[in-house]
Design an enzyme around this catalytic site. Structure first.
Site, PDB file in Angstrom:
ATOM      1  N   GLN A   1       0.822  -1.204   0.000  1.00 28.83           N
ATOM      2  CA  GLN A   1       0.000   0.000   0.000  1.00 28.83           C
ATOM      3  C   GLN A   1       0.865   1.267   0.000  1.00 28.83           C
ATOM      4  O   GLN A   1       0.490   2.299   0.546  1.00 28.83           O
ATOM      5  CB  GLN A   1      -0.953  -0.004   1.191  1.00 28.83           C
ATOM      6  CG  GLN A   1      -2.102  -0.980   1.077  1.00 28.83           C
ATOM      7  CD  GLN A   1      -3.024  -0.627  -0.077  1.00 28.83           C
ATOM      8  OE1 GLN A   1      -3.173   0.525  -0.463  1.00 28.83           O
ATOM      9  NE2 GLN A   1      -3.662  -1.654  -0.655  1.00 28.83           N
ATOM     10  N   SER A   2       2.004   1.203  -0.650  1.00 26.66           N
ATOM     11  CA  SER A   2       2.945   2.324  -0.668  1.00 26.66           C
ATOM     12  C   SER A   2       2.374   3.567  -1.349  1.00 26.66           C
ATOM     13  O   SER A   2       1.971   3.530  -2.516  1.00 26.66           O
ATOM     14  CB  SER A   2       4.225   1.895  -1.390  1.00 26.66           C
ATOM     15  OG  SER A   2       5.043   2.999  -1.668  1.00 26.66           O
TER      16      SER A   2
END
Length: 321
Positions: free
Chosen positions: A73-74
C-alpha cells in the site's frame, strides 16, 4: 544558488489551515495543518514534491522507465506510477506485503496507472529491485531507479524548497510535526529551515525507525542534499529532533493510538489522515500534547504528508471500527 532541474506537477503552495476544534478539545496549543495531502498528483501526498526533482533528473538522463519499491500500500509507489504515466514513462514497482483478494486502495491505483507490479518477500525486496533494474538495462531500456520513499539528495530537495514555501506563507509556528521514516522529508525540511532562515523547530515522529538510526540518516542526507544547493552545510545527528516512542508496534500496524487520532481528526475537523504515516504522527502529537511537551501558548503545525488512499484497504478499514 545553482540552477536545479525541476518539473512542475504539484499544486503549490499547499494551504495552511487552522484546527480550532481539535485545539480546543486537547486544551491547547494552537494547532495548524499544512495540506500536502493536496499536492494534486494521484490523491496527492509528500512524494509529489520529491518527484518534481526525481523525474527531472530521470529526464536529464534520458530515462524511459521508473523503477522503485515499497510496501503493498505504498503511497510513494502510487505517486511514482502516476508521475510515470504523466510523463510517458514505463514503470515497474517491486511490492511486498500480503496480497488482497482483489486490488484495492493504492494497489488498485498502481494498476490504473499501468505500472508493472512485481511481488517480493520483504527480505528479498531490495535484491529484486536491483535485479529488475539490471535486467531492464540488459534489455536495452534506460531505467531510472527511484530510491525508497524518494529519499535521495535529489528527492530531498522537494522539502528544502517546501520550507521556502512555508516561510513565504508567513505563518509563525513554533513547531512543525510530521511522520518521518525514509529520512528524505525531514532532511529536506532541516536543510530548508537552515537555508531560508526559518527558526521553527522540526520534529519528526518516527513511523518505523529507531531514534538514533533516523537521526544519523537524516543528518547525512541533509549534508548530501546541501551540496546540490551549492555548498556543503554541516548537520549533526544530535541536531535532528526525532521521537521514536510510537513505532514499537511495527510498520503499518494500526494500534488504538492511531485509531483514536484518525477518528479525532475526522470527527472534529472533517480531515482524513492515513493509518500508517499521518495517523501515527498525529497519535504521537496528541500524546505529546497531553503530556505537556508543547506549551499551551505555542503554535504547532502538523504537516500532513498524505496517504489517505490507504484508508480504503480492507486491512485498515476493518480495523478502524
Amino acid at each position: 544558488m545553482p540552477d536545479i532541474r525541476r518539473v512542475r506537477i504539484a499544486h503549490l503552495p499547499t494551504p495552511i489551515e487552522e484546527l480550532p476544534r481539535l485545539s480546543k478539545f486537547l486544551g491547547g496549543p494552537r494547532l495548524l495543518v499544512k495540506r500536502d495531502d493536496q499536492t494534486g498528483l494521484a490523491f496527492g501526498g509528500n512524494k509529489t514534491r520529491k518527484l518534481e526533482f526525481l523525474v527531472a533528473e530521470a529526464q536529464a538522463l534520458r530515462a524511459n522507465m521508473l523503477i522503485t519499491a515499497g510496501a503493498l500500500q505504498s503511497n510513494h509507489c502510487r505517486q511514482t506510477a502516476a508521475a510515470a504515466a504523466r510523463f510517458g514513462l514505463d514503470c515497474k514497482l517491486i511490492l511486498s506485503g500480503e496480497l488482497p483478494e482483489r486490488p484495492e486502495a493504492n494497489l488498485l491505483l498502481d494498476q490504473l496507472f499501468k505500472a508493472e507490479l512485481i511481488y517480493a518477500d520483504r527480505s528479498r525486496r531490495d535484491e529484486i529491485l536491483q535485479a529488475t533494474y539490471d535486467d531492464a538495462r540488459q534489455q536495452g531500456r534506460r531505467p531510472y531507479l527511484v530510491p525508497f520513499g524518494g529519499s535521495s539528495a535529489t528527492g530531498a530537495l522537494g522539502y528544502a524548497f517546501a520550507m521556502q514555501e512555508y516561510v513565504e506563507q508567513n505563518v509563525d509556528a513554533d513547531w512543525i510535526v510530521f511522520p518521518s521514516s525514509s529520512a528524505g522529508t525531514q532532511a529536506g525540511m532541516m536543510l530548508g529551515a537552515r537555508v531560508f532562515e526559518c527558526k521553527v523547530k522540526v520534529l519528526g515522529i518516527s513511523v518505523d525507525e529507531p531514534q538514533r538510526n533516523l537521526q544519523q540518516r537524516v543528518a547525512a542526507l541533509a549534508i548530501e542534499t546541501s551540496r546540490r544547493l551549492g555548498s556543503r552545510i554541516r548537520f549533526l545527528a544530535d541536531e535532528v529532533a526525532v521521537n521514536a516512542d510510537y513505532c514499537a508496534a511495527g510498520y503499518g500496524v494500526l494500534t488504538e493510538a492511531e485509531r483514536e487520532a484518525i477518528h479525532m481528526f475526522a470527527q472534529l475537523e472533517g480531515l482524513l489522515i492515513d493509518p500508517v504515516y499521518t495517523g501515527r504522527a498525529a497519535a504521537g502529537m496528541i500524546d505529546l500534547i497531553r503530556k505537556g511537551f508543547f506549551k499551551k501558548d505555542e503554535t504547532v503545525l502538523f504537516w500532513h504528508t498524505g496517504g489517505t488512499p490507504a484508508l480504503f484497504a480492507e486491512k485498515y478499514a476493518s480495523a478502524l471500527f
